[in-house]
Design a protein around this motif. Structure first.
Motif, PDB file in Angstrom:
ATOM      1  N   UNK A 115       0.833  -1.199   0.000  1.00  0.00           N
ATOM      2  CA  UNK A 115       0.000   0.000   0.000  1.00  0.00           C
ATOM      3  C   UNK A 115       0.871   1.254   0.000  1.00  0.00           C
ATOM      4  N   UNK A 116       0.263   2.321  -0.554  1.00  0.00           N
ATOM      5  CA  UNK A 116       0.876   3.638  -0.439  1.00  0.00           C
ATOM      6  C   UNK A 116      -0.265   4.642  -0.347  1.00  0.00           C
ATOM      7  N   UNK A 117      -0.251   5.532   0.627  1.00  0.00           N
ATOM      8  CA  UNK A 117      -1.393   6.442   0.833  1.00  0.00           C
ATOM      9  C   UNK A 117      -1.548   7.501  -0.252  1.00  0.00           C
ATOM     10  N   UNK A 118      -0.451   7.845  -0.940  1.00  0.00           N
ATOM     11  CA  UNK A 118      -0.520   8.888  -1.959  1.00  0.00           C
ATOM     12  C   UNK A 118       0.583   8.634  -2.984  1.00  0.00           C
ATOM     13  N   UNK A 119       0.192   8.274  -4.192  1.00  0.00           N
ATOM     14  CA  UNK A 119       1.211   7.905  -5.182  1.00  0.00           C
ATOM     15  C   UNK A 119       1.646   9.113  -5.995  1.00  0.00           C
TER      16      UNK A 119
END
Lengths: 116, 115
Positions: B77-81
């Protein structure tokens, strides 16, 4: 410090020919592994060498062979090339033998082999 | 035998949106889990790894992954790409015992970050 270095970066061979790919591991690393990555797929394990001894072999024909030298560098040889051998060949090195705790496996940029 | 399944071959996402890349594994023995990233025409770079301990693993470039033993999953996961996150992502499993350094990779997920 230099990372895992591979040569050549690109090469084109004809069906039936033989190819040798070379890999220098990170300084101090004694384990070298080879992977084949066909376009659009994940890497597949070919060989692992540790302290100059073969420690693992993937499901590849006997046309594929490898060796590790006293300085821990390694060569991958492929004989009687087929069109299906066209792929990116990745070399990986690590300080320890297995994927045990703390042992990170580092990959090189790869050698692109095209068989025509 | 061990195997890895990446459930999405391509994941398009807009810049600054969150993203999840899914990975499931099967193994009859304990395993170590890894995520690697491959930028165009480059080799593999380690993003993060799960060996033991906390099931939430933080990696480089703001990525994190959660190990779920009951669901045999290791989703990334990444909160903001960012646009620069556009790449191929590979989940991999290594045997948790013995001396083999062999990694089993999934088929990869292409993350396409659009402006």
């Amino acid at each position: 410090d230099a990372g895992v270095t591979q040569s050549p970066t690109h090469l084109i061979k004809t069906r039936g020919q033989q190819v040798t790919l070379r890999c220098s591991p990170i300084s101090g690393h004694k384990s070298v592994s080879w992977y084949q990555q066909v376009l659009g797929q994940g890497p597949q394990f070919i060989f692992q060498y540790y302290e100059k001894e073969e420690r693992g072999r993937g499901n590849f024909p006997d046309r594929f062979s490898a060796r590790q030298f006293p300085n821990y560098s390694s060569e991958l040889n492929v004989n009687a090339l087929l069109l299906g051998d066209s792929a990116l060949y990745l070399c990986a090195s690590s300080s320890k033998e297995g994927t045990i705790s703390g042992n990170t496996i580092y990959f090189g940029e790869g050698s692109w082999l095209t068989v025509v | 035998a061990q195997s890895v399944t990446q459930l999405d071959s391509q994941v398009p996402v807009f810049e600054e949106a969150p993203v999840e890349l899914r990975c499931n594994y099967s193994s009859s023995v304990s395993v170590y889990l890894f995520w690697y990233v491959q930028y165009p025409n480059q080799g593999l770079q380690l993003l993060l790894k799960y060996l033991s301990g906390s099931t939430l693993v933080k990696g480089i470039n703001g990525f994190e992954a959660e190990f779920n033993k009951s669901q045999t999953s290791f989703h990334l996961r990444k909160p903001s790409v960012h646009i620069s996150d556009t790449a191929e992502y590979f989940c991999a499993v290594g045997k948790g015992s013995g001396n083999t350094g062999k990694l089993i990779f999934g088929q990869g997920t292409t993350l396409q970050v659009k402006p």
